[in-house]
Design a protein around this motif. Sequence first.
Motif, short mmCIF file in Angstrom:
data_model
loop_
_atom_site.label_atom_id
_atom_site.label_comp_id
_atom_site.label_asym_id
_atom_site.label_seq_id
_atom_site.Cartn_x
_atom_site.Cartn_y
_atom_site.Cartn_z
N THR A 133 -11.59 21.65 18.34
CA THR A 133 -11.47 21.76 19.78
C THR A 133 -10.08 22.25 20.16
O THR A 133 -9.93 23.09 21.06
N ALA A 134 -9.05 21.77 19.47
CA ALA A 134 -7.68 22.23 19.74
C ALA A 134 -7.54 23.72 19.44
O ALA A 134 -6.89 24.46 20.19
N ARG A 135 -8.14 24.16 18.36
CA ARG A 135 -8.08 25.59 18.01
C ARG A 135 -8.82 26.44 19.06
O ARG A 135 -8.36 27.52 19.44
N MET A 136 -9.97 25.93 19.52
CA MET A 136 -10.71 26.64 20.56
C MET A 136 -9.90 26.71 21.85
O MET A 136 -9.87 27.75 22.52
N LEU A 137 -9.23 25.60 22.20
CA LEU A 137 -8.38 25.60 23.38
C LEU A 137 -7.24 26.61 23.23
O LEU A 137 -6.85 27.25 24.21
N GLY A 138 -6.72 26.74 22.02
CA GLY A 138 -5.68 27.74 21.77
C GLY A 138 -6.19 29.15 22.01
O GLY A 138 -5.50 29.98 22.61
N ASN A 139 -7.40 29.43 21.54
CA ASN A 139 -8.00 30.76 21.78
C ASN A 139 -8.14 31.03 23.28
O ASN A 139 -7.83 32.12 23.76
N VAL A 140 -8.62 30.02 24.01
CA VAL A 140 -8.81 30.18 25.45
C VAL A 140 -7.46 30.35 26.15
O VAL A 140 -7.32 31.17 27.07
N ALA A 141 -6.45 29.59 25.70
CA ALA A 141 -5.12 29.69 26.32
C ALA A 141 -4.52 31.07 26.10
O ALA A 141 -3.98 31.67 27.04
N VAL A 142 -4.61 31.59 24.88
CA VAL A 142 -4.09 32.93 24.61
C VAL A 142 -4.82 33.96 25.47
O VAL A 142 -4.20 34.83 26.10
N ASP A 143 -6.13 33.86 25.52
CA ASP A 143 -6.94 34.78 26.33
C ASP A 143 -6.56 34.70 27.80
O ASP A 143 -6.43 35.71 28.48
N GLY A 144 -6.39 33.47 28.31
CA GLY A 144 -6.08 33.28 29.72
C GLY A 144 -4.68 33.75 30.09
O GLY A 144 -4.49 34.41 31.11
N VAL A 145 -3.69 33.42 29.26
CA VAL A 145 -2.31 33.77 29.58
C VAL A 145 -2.08 35.27 29.46
O VAL A 145 -1.51 35.90 30.35
N VAL A 146 -2.53 35.87 28.36
CA VAL A 146 -2.34 37.31 28.19
C VAL A 146 -3.20 38.08 29.18
O VAL A 146 -2.82 39.15 29.66
N GLY A 147 -4.35 37.51 29.55
CA GLY A 147 -5.22 38.17 30.51
C GLY A 147 -4.62 38.29 31.90
O GLY A 147 -5.04 39.10 32.71
N LEU A 148 -3.60 37.47 32.20
CA LEU A 148 -2.94 37.55 33.51
C LEU A 148 -2.13 38.83 33.69
O LEU A 148 -1.85 39.23 34.81
N VAL A 149 -1.75 39.47 32.59
CA VAL A 149 -0.98 40.71 32.67
C VAL A 149 -1.92 41.82 33.16
O VAL A 149 -2.97 42.05 32.56
N PRO A 150 -1.55 42.50 34.24
CA PRO A 150 -2.44 43.54 34.78
C PRO A 150 -2.75 44.64 33.76
O PRO A 150 -1.86 45.10 33.06
N PHE A 151 -3.97 45.04 33.69
CA PHE A 151 -4.53 46.12 32.87
C PHE A 151 -4.36 45.88 31.37
O PHE A 151 -5.33 45.92 30.64
N ALA A 152 -3.15 45.66 30.87
CA ALA A 152 -2.96 45.41 29.45
C ALA A 152 -3.67 44.11 29.05
O ALA A 152 -4.25 44.01 27.97
N GLY A 153 -3.62 43.13 29.93
CA GLY A 153 -4.31 41.86 29.67
C GLY A 153 -5.81 42.03 29.65
O GLY A 153 -6.51 41.38 28.88
N ASP A 154 -6.32 42.92 30.49
CA ASP A 154 -7.76 43.17 30.51
C ASP A 154 -8.21 43.87 29.23
O ASP A 154 -9.28 43.58 28.69
N ALA A 155 -7.39 44.80 28.75
CA ALA A 155 -7.69 45.45 27.47
C ALA A 155 -7.65 44.43 26.34
O ALA A 155 -8.48 44.45 25.43
N PHE A 156 -6.70 43.50 26.41
CA PHE A 156 -6.61 42.44 25.42
C PHE A 156 -7.86 41.55 25.47
O PHE A 156 -8.38 41.15 24.43
N ASP A 157 -8.34 41.24 26.68
CA ASP A 157 -9.57 40.44 26.83
C ASP A 157 -10.74 41.09 26.11
O ASP A 157 -11.55 40.40 25.48
N VAL A 158 -10.84 42.40 26.22
CA VAL A 158 -11.94 43.13 25.60
C VAL A 158 -11.85 43.06 24.08
O VAL A 158 -12.84 42.92 23.38
N MET A 159 -10.63 43.13 23.55
CA MET A 159 -10.45 43.16 22.10
C MET A 159 -10.36 41.78 21.45
O MET A 159 -10.79 41.60 20.32
N PHE A 160 -9.80 40.79 22.14
CA PHE A 160 -9.58 39.47 21.53
C PHE A 160 -10.86 38.65 21.42
O PHE A 160 -11.09 37.98 20.42
N ARG A 161 -11.68 38.64 22.44
CA ARG A 161 -12.99 37.96 22.43
C ARG A 161 -12.88 36.49 22.04
O ARG A 161 -13.46 36.03 21.05
#
Length: 180
Positions: A133-161
């Motif tokens: 669960t902690a590892r899953m939360l880490g994945n979600v945190a990375v996705d959420g924090v990096v996703g806040l960056v405009p456009f580059a974060g959205d590209a990261f969302d598509v690739m990180f999954r």
Amino acid sequence: MIMSEDDILAPRKSRTGSSSRATFSRHEARGPIIDQEGHEIRPESLEEGFREFRFEFGQASPFGNLTREQRIARFEAIAKLLDVAFILPGTNIRYGIDGLIGLIPVVGDIITTAISLWLVREARALGAPWYLTARMLGNVAVDGVVGLVPFAGDAFDVMFRANMRNVRLLRRCLEKQPRM
């Protein structure tokens, strides 16, 4: 009772000659009540059903009582919808609604992160241990924090999954557990 096509296309005029809105009480029904299978329903059974019909908040799950396999299938389906539901035309790049909703600044990322956190909660309810669960939360945190960056974060969302990563983690964990 069979209605003619004329009655379906052009409703009957009232006896006074003017078209009026139907103002019926529940005791003035025009004909039998028919269910989806074509069987007649007695009005008494409807009244009994309405007395028994009520909502109980906080008592039962809003999704019903699902089996463990159904919950796992729902978990996977939501993760696929979020991360890999669509294919970019002309390429082999897959993306989901996480990448689309994430285009809305801040609010979109908060919404998709909240859905991802709900999936982690579901994984915990399915029996995922605390370290997973902690590892899953880490994945979600990375996705959420990096996703806040405009456009580059959205590209990261598509690739990180992050959600598909969490599905793989949960699958591996559940395969190791003995079946009951």
